[in-house]
Structure formats: structure tokens, C-alpha cells
Design a protein around this motif. Structure first.
Motif, PDB file in Angstrom:
ATOM      1  N   VAL A   1      17.317  35.018   1.778  1.00  0.00           N
ATOM      2  CA  VAL A   1      16.263  36.041   1.820  1.00  0.00           C
ATOM      3  C   VAL A   1      16.484  37.072   0.712  1.00  0.00           C
ATOM      4  N   GLU A   2      17.726  37.511   0.519  1.00  0.00           N
ATOM      5  CA  GLU A   2      18.021  38.466  -0.553  1.00  0.00           C
ATOM      6  C   GLU A   2      17.646  37.898  -1.918  1.00  0.00           C
TER       7      GLU A   2
ATOM      8  N   GLU B   1      11.212  41.049  -6.854  1.00  0.00           N
ATOM      9  CA  GLU B   1      11.425  42.343  -7.511  1.00  0.00           C
ATOM     10  C   GLU B   1      11.533  42.164  -9.028  1.00  0.00           C
ATOM     11  N   SER B   2      12.220  41.128  -9.462  1.00  0.00           N
ATOM     12  CA  SER B   2      12.342  40.853 -10.895  1.00  0.00           C
ATOM     13  C   SER B   2      10.976  40.575 -11.519  1.00  0.00           C
TER      14      SER B   2
ATOM     15  N   VAL C   1      17.175  41.262 -12.153  1.00  0.00           N
ATOM     16  CA  VAL C   1      17.649  41.988 -10.988  1.00  0.00           C
ATOM     17  C   VAL C   1      18.957  41.338 -10.550  1.00  0.00           C
ATOM     18  N   SER C   2      19.992  42.137 -10.388  1.00  0.00           N
ATOM     19  CA  SER C   2      21.304  41.620 -10.022  1.00  0.00           C
ATOM     20  C   SER C   2      21.554  41.819  -8.529  1.00  0.00           C
ATOM     21  N   LEU C   3      22.188  40.841  -7.916  1.00  0.00           N
ATOM     22  CA  LEU C   3      22.557  40.952  -6.513  1.00  0.00           C
ATOM     23  C   LEU C   3      24.029  41.315  -6.336  1.00  0.00           C
ATOM     24  N   MET C   4      24.710  41.585  -7.421  1.00  0.00           N
ATOM     25  CA  MET C   4      26.145  41.926  -7.357  1.00  0.00           C
ATOM     26  C   MET C   4      26.328  43.334  -6.889  1.00  0.00           C
TER      27      MET C   4
END
Length: 118
Positions: free
Chosen positions: A99-100, A107-108, A115-118
Motif C-alpha cells: 500500500v505504501e 504521489e510521485s 518519492v522515497s520510502l526510506m
């Protein structure tokens, strides 16, 4: 139409595309160190598609896949988890991560930047 790239550690990359504007096609391809795996029509009944392994050297091989009703494996897995207390094939943590990832892709696209998920 949506096209996205996902960058992972170790210089791994995933590319996705989907569209209501282009002719119908559905497949996925995984490139690995020994060749590639191609699944044609993965979201339809299996007899409509193929699972092929194309090694870096040698002939393309069609892999045998047991035939099942579409999504039956998911239903059986949830049944076993709920009624028999077995572990699910996909953990809650993996589901949250999926989902993330989808939200980050949206969002990107909205921002027009990585967009980074880190």
C-alpha cells in the motif's frame, strides 16, 4: 495511462505500466542473473497464458504450472489462516508495504518527481 519505476537497493529496478488507452496486454517479466522469466496473461485462467524461462544460454523452456481456478490459491490461503491458524503467504507487514508503494507511486505522479520510502 501510468508508467512507474521503482528503485531498490543493489541496483535493482522494477518498471510498471498500465493503461485504459492502449490495446489489451498483460504480462510480467523478471530479469535475473541466469535468464528471464516471462508470464503471459498472469491475471486470467492459466490455460490462456504461459510461464516461460529463457536462460541466458540455451532454449526457451515452457514451465508446467498446476491449473487452478483464478484466485483460488488466495481463498485457500485465507481459509487456512482464519480457520486453521496457519500463516498467510503474504504478511501484514508486506501488505502495508504494498500500500505504501502504491501511494508513493501516486504521489510521485502527482508531484512529477521521485518519492522515497526510506
Amino acid at each position: 495511462t501510468f508508467i512507474g519505476q521503482l528503485h531498490y537497493s543493489g541496483d535493482r529496478l522494477a518498471q510498471i505500466s498500465c493503461s485504459f488507452q492502449s490495446p489489451f496486454h498483460t504480462r510480467f517479466e523478471i530479469l535475473g542473473t541466469k535468464g528471464r522469466l516471462l508470464v503471459t496473461r498472469p491475471f486470467t485462467v492459466i490455460e490462456d497464458g504461459q510461464v516461460l524461462f529463457a536462460p541466458d544460454e540455451g532454449e526457451v523452456e515452457a514451465l508446467a504450472v498446476p491449473q487452478k481456478e483464478l484466485y483460488l490459491g488466495q481463498v485457500e490461503n485465507m481459509h487456512a489462516a482464519i480457520l486453521d491458524g496457519q500463516t498467510t503467504n503474504v504478511s501484514l507487514e508486506q501488505t502495508h508495504s504494498h500500500v505504501e508503494t502504491i501511494l508513493a507511486l501516486y504521489e510521485s505522479a502527482k508531484r512529477g518527481e521521485r518519492v522515497s520510502l526510506m
